[in-house]
Write a protein that holds these residues in place. Structure first.
Motif, PDB file in Angstrom:
ATOM      1  N   GLN A  77       1.869 -34.043  54.553  1.00  0.00           N
ATOM      2  CA  GLN A  77       0.796 -33.076  54.802  1.00  0.00           C
ATOM      3  C   GLN A  77      -0.519 -33.731  55.216  1.00  0.00           C
ATOM      4  OE1 GLN A  77       1.736 -29.930  54.719  1.00  0.00           O
ATOM      5  NE2 GLN A  77       3.739 -30.660  54.042  1.00  0.00           N
ATOM      6  N   ASP A  78      -1.257 -33.023  56.061  1.00  0.00           N
ATOM      7  CA  ASP A  78      -2.621 -33.432  56.400  1.00  0.00           C
ATOM      8  C   ASP A  78      -3.643 -32.752  55.509  1.00  0.00           C
ATOM      9  OD1 ASP A  78      -1.938 -35.111  58.438  1.00  0.00           O
ATOM     10  OD2 ASP A  78      -1.915 -33.513  59.938  1.00  0.00           O
ATOM     11  N   ASP A  79      -3.321 -31.523  55.135  1.00  0.00           N
ATOM     12  CA  ASP A  79      -4.260 -30.726  54.357  1.00  0.00           C
ATOM     13  C   ASP A  79      -4.120 -31.087  52.876  1.00  0.00           C
ATOM     14  OD1 ASP A  79      -5.645 -27.630  54.760  1.00  0.00           O
ATOM     15  OD2 ASP A  79      -5.216 -28.393  52.764  1.00  0.00           O
ATOM     16  N   ILE A  80      -5.252 -31.364  52.209  1.00  0.00           N
ATOM     17  CA  ILE A  80      -5.165 -31.822  50.814  1.00  0.00           C
ATOM     18  C   ILE A  80      -4.607 -30.726  49.913  1.00  0.00           C
ATOM     19  CG2 ILE A  80      -6.394 -32.975  48.953  1.00  0.00           C
ATOM     20  CD1 ILE A  80      -8.568 -33.701  50.824  1.00  0.00           C
ATOM     21  N   LYS A  81      -4.991 -29.476  50.192  1.00  0.00           N
ATOM     22  CA  LYS A  81      -4.479 -28.381  49.365  1.00  0.00           C
ATOM     23  C   LYS A  81      -2.960 -28.321  49.429  1.00  0.00           C
ATOM     24  CE  LYS A  81      -7.801 -24.703  48.746  1.00  0.00           C
ATOM     25  NZ  LYS A  81      -8.175 -23.334  49.107  1.00  0.00           N
ATOM     26  N   ARG A  82      -2.434 -28.472  50.637  1.00  0.00           N
ATOM     27  CA  ARG A  82      -0.978 -28.425  50.789  1.00  0.00           C
ATOM     28  C   ARG A  82      -0.336 -29.646  50.148  1.00  0.00           C
ATOM     29  NH1 ARG A  82       1.252 -25.010  54.510  1.00  0.00           N
ATOM     30  NH2 ARG A  82       2.886 -26.527  54.882  1.00  0.00           N
ATOM     31  N   MET A  83      -0.996 -30.796  50.302  1.00  0.00           N
ATOM     32  CA  MET A  83      -0.471 -32.006  49.675  1.00  0.00           C
ATOM     33  C   MET A  83      -0.352 -31.794  48.158  1.00  0.00           C
ATOM     34  SD  MET A  83      -1.134 -34.936  47.887  1.00  0.00           S
ATOM     35  CE  MET A  83      -2.880 -35.320  47.821  1.00  0.00           C
ATOM     36  N   LEU A  84      -1.421 -31.238  47.561  1.00  0.00           N
ATOM     37  CA  LEU A  84      -1.404 -31.033  46.115  1.00  0.00           C
ATOM     38  C   LEU A  84      -0.358 -30.000  45.707  1.00  0.00           C
ATOM     39  CD1 LEU A  84      -5.175 -31.121  45.167  1.00  0.00           C
ATOM     40  CD2 LEU A  84      -3.423 -32.797  44.634  1.00  0.00           C
ATOM     41  N   SER A  85      -0.151 -28.986  46.562  1.00  0.00           N
ATOM     42  CA  SER A  85       0.872 -27.989  46.241  1.00  0.00           C
ATOM     43  C   SER A  85       2.246 -28.632  46.200  1.00  0.00           C
ATOM     44  CB  SER A  85       0.875 -26.864  47.278  1.00  0.00           C
ATOM     45  OG  SER A  85      -0.383 -26.264  47.337  1.00  0.00           O
ATOM     46  N   PHE A  86       2.486 -29.575  47.127  1.00  0.00           N
ATOM     47  CA  PHE A  86       3.782 -30.253  47.118  1.00  0.00           C
ATOM     48  C   PHE A  86       3.912 -31.184  45.908  1.00  0.00           C
ATOM     49  CE2 PHE A  86       4.290 -28.917  51.558  1.00  0.00           C
ATOM     50  CZ  PHE A  86       5.639 -28.627  51.570  1.00  0.00           C
ATOM     51  N   THR A  87       2.828 -31.863  45.522  1.00  0.00           N
ATOM     52  CA  THR A  87       2.937 -32.694  44.318  1.00  0.00           C
ATOM     53  C   THR A  87       3.188 -31.822  43.091  1.00  0.00           C
ATOM     54  OG1 THR A  87       0.574 -32.668  43.878  1.00  0.00           O
ATOM     55  CG2 THR A  87       1.411 -34.522  45.165  1.00  0.00           C
ATOM     56  N   LEU A  88       2.632 -30.613  43.121  1.00  0.00           N
ATOM     57  CA  LEU A  88       2.881 -29.676  42.020  1.00  0.00           C
ATOM     58  C   LEU A  88       4.376 -29.421  41.891  1.00  0.00           C
ATOM     59  CD1 LEU A  88       2.003 -27.547  39.969  1.00  0.00           C
ATOM     60  CD2 LEU A  88       1.560 -26.008  41.839  1.00  0.00           C
ATOM     61  N   VAL A  89       5.021 -29.111  43.031  1.00  0.00           N
ATOM     62  CA  VAL A  89       6.480 -28.899  43.016  1.00  0.00           C
ATOM     63  C   VAL A  89       7.170 -30.152  42.490  1.00  0.00           C
ATOM     64  CG1 VAL A  89       8.504 -28.542  44.449  1.00  0.00           C
ATOM     65  CG2 VAL A  89       6.426 -27.257  44.914  1.00  0.00           C
ATOM     66  N   SER A  90       6.757 -31.287  43.024  1.00  0.00           N
ATOM     67  CA  SER A  90       7.411 -32.539  42.677  1.00  0.00           C
ATOM     68  C   SER A  90       7.356 -32.806  41.180  1.00  0.00           C
ATOM     69  CB  SER A  90       6.735 -33.663  43.456  1.00  0.00           C
ATOM     70  OG  SER A  90       7.176 -34.896  43.004  1.00  0.00           O
ATOM     71  N   HIS A  91       6.180 -32.558  40.581  1.00  0.00           N
ATOM     72  CA  HIS A  91       6.040 -32.919  39.175  1.00  0.00           C
ATOM     73  C   HIS A  91       6.677 -31.909  38.238  1.00  0.00           C
ATOM     74  CE1 HIS A  91       3.202 -36.484  39.449  1.00  0.00           C
ATOM     75  NE2 HIS A  91       3.649 -36.227  40.650  1.00  0.00           N
TER      76      HIS A  91
END
Lengths: 133, 517
Positions: free
Chosen positions: B302-316
């Protein structure tokens, strides 16, 4: 426990048709699907509650076996919740219509952009397909 | 004799609902709304602290609603796990609400006139709080469902605040997926009732032992699917990064912190209390591994930080499922500790992202640069929870992960060891994803010409004010406190996990006392 076959068939048909409609991109069709599925599931509660009986109120019955009141209370609650959810989805569909003259669910543009970039960079090999296009 | 704290339990739901009514009635008056909401959430935090203390020292606090016993009525139970969850959720809610109050009148919307304080925000947030607590304290499967629906309906409203094109699109995805998972959950409840004749969790845990194992396994699988959609476990996780990033910063922060964890909580509760004999541990371990890996690979793209954090949310979420599926007391305790850590850190990061948007005007790393020089405060506030998320020692993320890895190694099966390797890899990739964002947004050249004065929105400069800085900083400090207090906290989590594995304290509290107080 014996289940009423007619009710089982009706519930299955409701859930099946509901699932089919739910797959649609049109929000209204998906809502109809949700309603059908919801009613199918409500029917499942009724099936699970066993055979019909006299009203489950002390003194009101004719002395025969009483119907199980708990699933009816649960179904009633579920119906009320479904009504609220339906109202919200309708409002959402209306807003979607106001904005786009349409109620189709569109793709996420940012996902599509990253997907396209991955295709360019990797020569068409889209890895880690976390989102379908 | 010590005083009875059980009567405080219903207040955790009643207070926010009364608050929601009051704030709705005071729709035009922002000051009244803020005062009511803040009072309610401060009250809830205080109550939650008392309940945690009571549950830890005196055992589960049980309320038989309306005086009906477990066989007829709804039971509210606050044991150690529930108490831990409600205190974390109250603290997080309070921080987010303070943040949104601190934003001032020009809140939330780049596309509105900048003056609309959106009167529905406060009632919706309080209903959300009530729904979240309801699910945590519920001792009844259908009541759990009602709690889910309460928080879902509130989250629908919050996600589509303002009704912009993007939010309607995101909201549609979110609403449809949530409705589907609710239907599955409801169907599972119907089947559970048909099979056992009860929906009380304590009674179920006894009666499920008496029916055929195949039936129990089917019921468990249906419940798991329903909860997995809510918790965003792969492959049911696609909806989350699609829908969360479009919402305003405080809303995304609450969602990221709490909503998925409610699904995780429901999983912990049902797996330990209802289905110890028919668990799908191997299936869950595989799902956990895929959730971790797929989620974090998505985050890197992801380029967008919000989207990046949403994916880390899924990951964790994968880490939490890992802890549940390992099945040992230590694994469960680590999962509980990790839930607390993750709720705090993920919420903090999304709030900080709100600050980043204020300073840089965007959350897209291609449009940001040099933020570490422009606003060192935001840099520090981002860096600390980001490192915490990645699990750098000595932060709480590291401690939680060590616990999970220990539990996985102790389990010893090849699948558990694979998970251990997967979680280490995911931690490293999280560090990479976070470092990438840091490098681009905070250290790269300021090509976008960010002045730090904040972008103009509706005639107002959205500069950094104490109102938004203080709640964010406070939550960063809470995250650090989790590290400092990790010893006692892990002890409570372990005691909670022991209770869950034994089941006796819960069953005794609900069934043993035999009726109305």
């Amino acid at each position: 426990m014996t289940a009423n076959l007619t009710l089982v068939v009706v519930a299955s048909v409701l859930v099946g048709t509901g699932a089919y409609l739910f797959l649609s991109r049109s929000l209204i069709r998906a809502l109809m699907g949700f309603l059908l599925m919801g009613n199918g599931v409500n029917l499942l509660f009724v099936i699970g509650s066993g055979p019909a009986g006299s009203p489950p109120i002390v003194g009101a019955g004719d002395g025969g076996p009483m119907a199980d009141p708990v699933p009816q209370a649960l179904v009633l609650t579920a119906i009320v919740i479904t009504l609220a959810m339906t109202a919200f989805v309708l409002a959402l569909a209306h807003r979607s219509w106001q904005l786009a003259r349409d109620d189709l669910v569109t793709d996420d543009t940012e996902s599509a952009r990253i997907h396209a970039r991955a295709e360019i960079e990797d020569g068409g090999d889209v890895a880690e397909g976390e989102e379908s296009p | 004799m010590s005083p009875d704290y059980a009567p405080l339990v219903p207040l955790m739901v009643v207070l926010p609902l009364i608050g929601a009514g009051l704030t709705l009635a005071a729709a035009g008056r922002t000051v009244v709304q803020r005062a009511v909401s803040l009072t309610v959430l401060v009250g809830m935090t205080g109550l939650a602290a008392v309940l945690l203390w009571a549950a830890d020292t005196q055992g589960p606090q049980v309320v038989f609603v309306g005086g009906w016993t477990a066989t007829e009525g709804i039971v509210l139970v606050v044991d150690r796990l529930a108490a831990l969850m409600i205190i974390v959720s109250s603290v997080v809610m309070l921080a987010v609400l303070s943040y949104s109050v601190g934003q001032g009148a020009s809140s939330f919307d780049e596309e509105s006139d900048g003056h609309s304080p959106l009167p529905v925000f406060h009632p919706a947030l309080l209903v959300l709080a009530a729904g979240v607590t309801t699910t945590f304290i519920s001792g009844d499967l259908f009541h759990l469902y009602v709690g889910f629906e309460m928080l879902l309906s509130a989250s629908f409203v919050l996600l589509t605040l303002g009704g912009t094109v993007e939010r309607v699109r995101a909201g549609t995805t979110y609403v449809l997926v949530s409705l589907l998972s609710s239907v599955i959950f409801l169907a599972a409840i119907g089947l559970v009732y048909a099979a056992t004749g009860t929906i009380n969790l304590a009674l179920l845990s006894e009666r499920l032992g008496e029916i055929p194992l195949g039936t129990v396994a089917l019921l468990n699988l249906m419940l798991l699917i329903g909860f997995a959609v809510k918790a965003a476990v792969f492959p049911m996780s696609g909806w989350l990064p699609e829908s969360y990033p479009t919402a305003p910063a405080p809303v995304t922060a609450v969602f990221a912190g709490l909503l998925t964890k409610v699904g995780v909580y429901a999983m912990i509760r049902t797996q330990t209390l209802l289905f110890p004999q028919a668990r799908f541990d191997d299936l869950l371990l595989v799902a956990a591994l895929l959730t971790m890996i797929v989620g974090i690979l998505g985050a890197i793209a992801q380029d967008d930080i919000k989207r990046m954090l949403s994916f880390t949310l899924v990951s964790h979420i994968g880490f939490l499922i890992f802890g549940i599926a390992v099945g040992s007391t230590h694994g469960l305790a680590s999962a509980i500790f990790y839930v607390i850590h993750h709720i705090t850190v993920q919420t903090t990061l999304f709030l900080v992202l709100g600050l980043v948007e204020r300073v840089g005007g965007s959350s897209d790393t291609t449009k940001l640069g040099d933020l570490a020089r422009i606003s060192p405060v935001v840099g520090v506030l981002f860096f600390v929870p980001a490192m915490n998320l990645a699990g750098i020692p000595p932060f709480s993320g590291f401690l939680g992960k060590v616990g999970l890895v220990q539990a996985g190694v102790a389990e010893g099966s090849w699948l558990a060891l694979l998970l251990v390797a997967g979680s280490v890899l995911t931690s490293l990739l999280t560090l990479y994803a976070v470092a990438k964002v840091w490098g681009r947004a905070f250290w790269s050249e300021n090509v976008a010409g960010i002045t730090g004065g904040g972008p103009l929105r509706g005639g107002h400069h959205q500069a950094l004010e104490a109102g938004v800085l203080v709640p964010t900083a406070a939550l960063v400090v809470v995250g650090l406190a989790l590290t400092v207090l990790a010893g006692p906290l892990f002890d409570v989590a372990t005691r909670a996990a022991v209770d869950l594995t034994l089941r006796e304290p819960y069953l005794l509290a609900v069934l043993g006392s035999g009726g109305a107080p």
